[in-house]
Design an enzyme around this catalytic site. Structure first.
Site, PDB file in Angstrom:
ATOM      1  N   LYS A 138       0.864  -1.184   0.000  1.00 57.31           N
ATOM      2  CA  LYS A 138       0.000   0.000   0.000  1.00 57.31           C
ATOM      3  C   LYS A 138       0.900   1.232   0.000  1.00 57.31           C
ATOM      4  CE  LYS A 138      -1.822   3.171   2.647  1.00 57.31           C
ATOM      5  NZ  LYS A 138      -1.964   4.213   1.653  1.00 57.31           N
TER       6      LYS A 138
ATOM      7  N   GLU B 174       9.239   1.078  11.255  1.00 55.08           N
ATOM      8  CA  GLU B 174      10.293   2.098  11.108  1.00 55.08           C
ATOM      9  C   GLU B 174       9.591   3.448  11.232  1.00 55.08           C
ATOM     10  OE1 GLU B 174      13.349   1.465  11.059  1.00 55.08           O
ATOM     11  OE2 GLU B 174      13.548  -0.585  10.333  1.00 55.08           O
TER      12      GLU B 174
ATOM     13  N   CYS C 198      13.483  10.532   7.654  1.00 50.09           N
ATOM     14  CA  CYS C 198      13.444  10.041   9.038  1.00 50.09           C
ATOM     15  C   CYS C 198      14.816  10.215   9.683  1.00 50.09           C
ATOM     16  CB  CYS C 198      13.004   8.590   9.084  1.00 50.09           C
ATOM     17  SG  CYS C 198      13.957   7.502   8.027  1.00 50.09           S
TER      18      CYS C 198
ATOM     19  N   GLU D  88       9.365  15.747  16.311  1.00 50.42           N
ATOM     20  CA  GLU D  88      10.068  15.558  15.052  1.00 50.42           C
ATOM     21  C   GLU D  88       9.745  16.736  14.133  1.00 50.42           C
ATOM     22  OE1 GLU D  88       8.743  12.271  12.492  1.00 50.42           O
ATOM     23  OE2 GLU D  88      10.815  12.136  11.817  1.00 50.42           O
TER      24      GLU D  88
HETATM   25  P1  NDP Z   1       1.985   8.305   8.014  1.00 45.97           P
HETATM   26  O1  NDP Z   1       2.177   7.475   9.212  1.00 45.97           O
HETATM   27  O2  NDP Z   1       0.925   9.308   8.009  1.00 45.97           O
HETATM   28  O3  NDP Z   1       1.697   7.374   6.737  1.00 45.97           O
HETATM   29  C1  NDP Z   1       2.498   6.277   6.418  1.00 45.97           C
HETATM   30  C2  NDP Z   1       1.675   5.244   5.678  1.00 45.97           C
HETATM   31  O4  NDP Z   1       0.689   4.726   6.566  1.00 45.97           O
HETATM   32  C3  NDP Z   1       0.905   5.815   4.470  1.00 45.97           C
HETATM   33  O5  NDP Z   1       0.869   4.855   3.441  1.00 45.97           O
HETATM   34  C4  NDP Z   1      -0.486   6.022   5.059  1.00 45.97           C
HETATM   35  O6  NDP Z   1      -1.506   6.018   4.105  1.00 45.97           O
HETATM   36  C5  NDP Z   1      -0.574   4.796   5.945  1.00 45.97           C
HETATM   37  N1  NDP Z   1      -1.636   4.863   6.948  1.00 45.97           N
HETATM   38  C6  NDP Z   1      -2.186   5.960   7.519  1.00 45.97           C
HETATM   39  N2  NDP Z   1      -3.167   5.593   8.378  1.00 45.97           N
HETATM   40  C7  NDP Z   1      -3.242   4.233   8.345  1.00 45.97           C
HETATM   41  C8  NDP Z   1      -4.079   3.268   8.970  1.00 45.97           C
HETATM   42  N3  NDP Z   1      -5.064   3.595   9.805  1.00 45.97           N
HETATM   43  N4  NDP Z   1      -3.869   1.961   8.712  1.00 45.97           N
HETATM   44  C9  NDP Z   1      -2.904   1.594   7.871  1.00 45.97           C
HETATM   45  N5  NDP Z   1      -2.111   2.458   7.199  1.00 45.97           N
HETATM   46  C10 NDP Z   1      -2.268   3.774   7.440  1.00 45.97           C
HETATM   47  O7  NDP Z   1       3.408   8.918   7.744  1.00 45.97           O
HETATM   48  P2  NDP Z   1       3.826   9.910   6.605  1.00 45.97           P
HETATM   49  O8  NDP Z   1       3.434   9.363   5.270  1.00 45.97           O
HETATM   50  O9  NDP Z   1       3.350  11.251   6.998  1.00 45.97           O
HETATM   51  O10 NDP Z   1       5.432   9.794   6.660  1.00 45.97           O
HETATM   52  C11 NDP Z   1       6.192  10.596   7.453  1.00 45.97           C
HETATM   53  C12 NDP Z   1       6.606   9.895   8.719  1.00 45.97           C
HETATM   54  O11 NDP Z   1       7.305   8.693   8.425  1.00 45.97           O
HETATM   55  C13 NDP Z   1       7.579  10.722   9.557  1.00 45.97           C
HETATM   56  O12 NDP Z   1       7.193  10.706  10.902  1.00 45.97           O
HETATM   57  C14 NDP Z   1       8.903  10.004   9.395  1.00 45.97           C
HETATM   58  O13 NDP Z   1       9.797  10.172  10.424  1.00 45.97           O
HETATM   59  C15 NDP Z   1       8.495   8.596   9.223  1.00 45.97           C
HETATM   60  N6  NDP Z   1       9.511   7.871   8.492  1.00 45.97           N
HETATM   61  C16 NDP Z   1      10.265   6.923   9.160  1.00 45.97           C
HETATM   62  C17 NDP Z   1      11.274   6.252   8.523  1.00 45.97           C
HETATM   63  C18 NDP Z   1      12.066   5.188   9.204  1.00 45.97           C
HETATM   64  O14 NDP Z   1      12.722   4.388   8.514  1.00 45.97           O
HETATM   65  N7  NDP Z   1      12.073   5.105  10.512  1.00 45.97           N
HETATM   66  C19 NDP Z   1      11.587   6.527   7.105  1.00 45.97           C
HETATM   67  C20 NDP Z   1      10.732   7.507   6.515  1.00 45.97           C
HETATM   68  C21 NDP Z   1       9.730   8.155   7.201  1.00 45.97           C
HETATM   69  P3  NDP Z   1      -2.086   7.407   3.485  1.00 45.97           P
HETATM   70  O15 NDP Z   1      -0.989   8.017   2.703  1.00 45.97           O
HETATM   71  O16 NDP Z   1      -3.198   6.923   2.641  1.00 45.97           O
HETATM   72  O17 NDP Z   1      -2.515   8.247   4.649  1.00 45.97           O
END
Ligand code: NDP
Length: 483
Positions: free
Chosen positions: A176, A251, A285, A385
């Protein structure tokens, strides 16, 4: 480079598939506000179709020899390489990042595939003697159907961190992508399927997290979730996955410290702070999100960093600019809010702190790279963050204080130190609470090294042999040789 609107569907059972509802999502270019493409908008029924296809794919793929799996991943890597320019252009259009960074990300994905493809011929189980008439074995089996939920900041390389070990281990996958970055992911998955994966082994359904993501979390046929995203969402993922006791790898967010000591090579440290904070417009991240500088060099180091940051150019991902836009306007407002909060508490902006002016910036989510000092410890920039181009700088007297303050965070993702003193480097490596510490090095990820956040930055690991462990189940077998 074609500027035609990209039209994407799902990949289910090795073929392009439209959504049951016939609905579509429009994907915006963050630099121009124009429509970069459209993608089918999935719902729970679409995910169930993909899971059914994955069930069939798993039957074939899990029985395919690991060396053969590796060979197919290798072919997939070559297909990515051959289509690098198209994939990179598509990524810049939907994500906004400079085209040079898009190329780097596609190559990173390719290298991750190659790394795990190479491990295909090295997978082994162990045999253990248990006395005269008996021996034991530890078998490694794939887990089953694995869901991969991906964010928008590195939509392709973070997908690779899940697909490559997951597929090599013999699992079937359902991806997804983030709602705002599905286009390049669809094309990438289609290329991998075309490299010879049995139908259903790798599937993708785009759509909202609340329905498509949620179905992956709840469906009892899904055995594991690999998730990258915000810490709050990760907590939700873990709670939802617990109902059917799915394995999870998380992650999550970070607020990585960089410590610059009095004996550091200042040129290198300036460069590390600038690249570390402003790469991908700060939306990483593992970006440097808090900078701790020894008091004795602060007044030399900080003006040099300010000069460097003043020279960073901002613009459309296809221009020669070093920073692209923020991915969405909401993301930009969040960073602006964090900067305003710090200023309201007495912080001083050293450079940036506002949107660039001019016609070419009007339709994109641009923000100038920003440095701040005198940021108090209760400010959002120090506590939360910051997922954008703003960096708070703090004075510290010595390594002990620097490490103590660096550790004063709920996060524990990455960390960095610049020093020429072995004692300080070792002290930091031993005591910084994070899954990675870079010493005199930029924040480069290596496939060979396991990576996983500590504290509220994650659970489990990606990269390295360790990621394979997270995509397999162990089974002990006892065999009596004489009845
Ligand atoms: P989100 O947590 O908002 O979204 C991540 C994914 O989760 C998207 O595909 C989103 O879908 C999906 N999602 C949202 N709600 C649900 C749910 N209820 N059930 C299942 N899936 C869901 O993060 P962001 O996209 O805003 O990314 C930024 C964040 O990611 C930052 O906090 C960053 O630090 C972290 N990050 C961590 C990394 C690591 O390796 N530790 C690497 C990169 C980023 P949709 O887009 O449809 O909302």
């Amino acid at each position: 480079m074609s500027q035609a609107v990209i039209q994407a569907q799902f990949v289910i059972g090795g073929e392009a598939a439209a959504s049951v509802s016939g609905e579509e999502t429009k994907v915006k270019n963050p630099s121009t506000g124009e429509i970069a493409g459209t993608v089918s908008k999935g719902n729970r029924e679409d995910v169930k179709r993909a899971i059914d296809a994955a069930e069939q794919g798993f039957k074939v793929w899990s029985r395919t020899a690991p060396a053969e799996r590796g060979a197919i991943l290798w072919k997939g890597a070559k297909a990515i390489e051959q289509n690098l320019e198209e994939l990179a252009a598509s990524l810049t259009r939907e994500q906004g990042k400079p085209i040079k960074e898009s190329r780097m990300e596609i190559r990173r994905f390719q290298h991750t595939l190659e790394y795990y493809a190479g491990l295909g011929k090295n997978l082994r189980s162990v045999q253990i003697p248990m006395g005269e008439n008996r021996f034991g074995m530890v078998l490694k089996r794939p887990i089953g159907i694995c869901g991969s939920i991906i964010p928008w900041n590195f939509p392709i390389s973070l997908m690779g961190n899940k697909l490559a070990p997951g597929l090599l281990a013999g699992n079937a996958m359902v991806v997804k992508p983030a709602s705002t970055t599905p286009l390049t992911a669809v094309r990438t998955v289609a290329l991998l399927c075309g490299a010879g994966l049995p139908p259903g082994t790798l599937n993708l359904v785009a759509g909202p997290g609340s329905s498509v993501g949620q179905e992956l979390l709840e469906n009892p046929k899904v055995a594991k979730i690999g998730f990258t995203g915000a810490t709050n969402t990760g907590i939700h993922v873990m709670k939802a996955a617990a109902d059917t006791l799915k394995r999870v790898t998380l992650e999550l967010g970070g607020s990585d410290p960089l410590i610059v000591c009095d004996d550091a090579n200042l040129d290198q440290a300036v460069s590390a702070a600038s690249v570390g904070r402003f790469f991908n417009c700060g939306q990483a991240c593992l970006a440097v999100k808090r900078l701790y500088v020894f008091d004795s060099i602060y007044d030399t180091f900080v003006p040099r960093l300010v000069e460097k940051v003043k020279k960073l150019t901002v613009g459309d991902g296809f221009s020669r600019a070093m920073l692209g836009p923020l991915h969405t306007d909401d993301q930009r407002k969040e960073v602006e809010g964090q900067v305003a909060d710090a200023v309201g508490r007495g912080a001083k902006i050293l450079v940036g702190g506002k949107r660039p002016e001019g016609k070419e910036y009007e339709k994109g989510n641009f923000l100038l790279p920003t440095l701040l000092e005198n940021v108090p410890y209760d400010a959002q920039l120090a506590q939360d963050e910051c997922f954008g181009p703003a960096l708070p700088i703090f004075r510290v007297k010595d390594i002990e204080e620097a490490v103590e303050r660096a550790n004063n965070s709920i996060y524990g993702l990455g960390s960095s130190i610049y020093t020429s003193d072995l004692y300080k480097a070792h002290y930091a490596a031993e005591n910084l609470q994070a899954g990675y510490t870079w010493v005199n090095s930029g924040q480069i990820m290596f496939d060979e090294l396991p990576f996983g956040g500590w504290k509220q930055s994650g659970l489990g690991q990606e990269h390295g042999w360790e990621a394979l462990e997270h995509y397999t189940l162990s089974k002990s077998v006892v065999i009596a040789t004489k009845p």
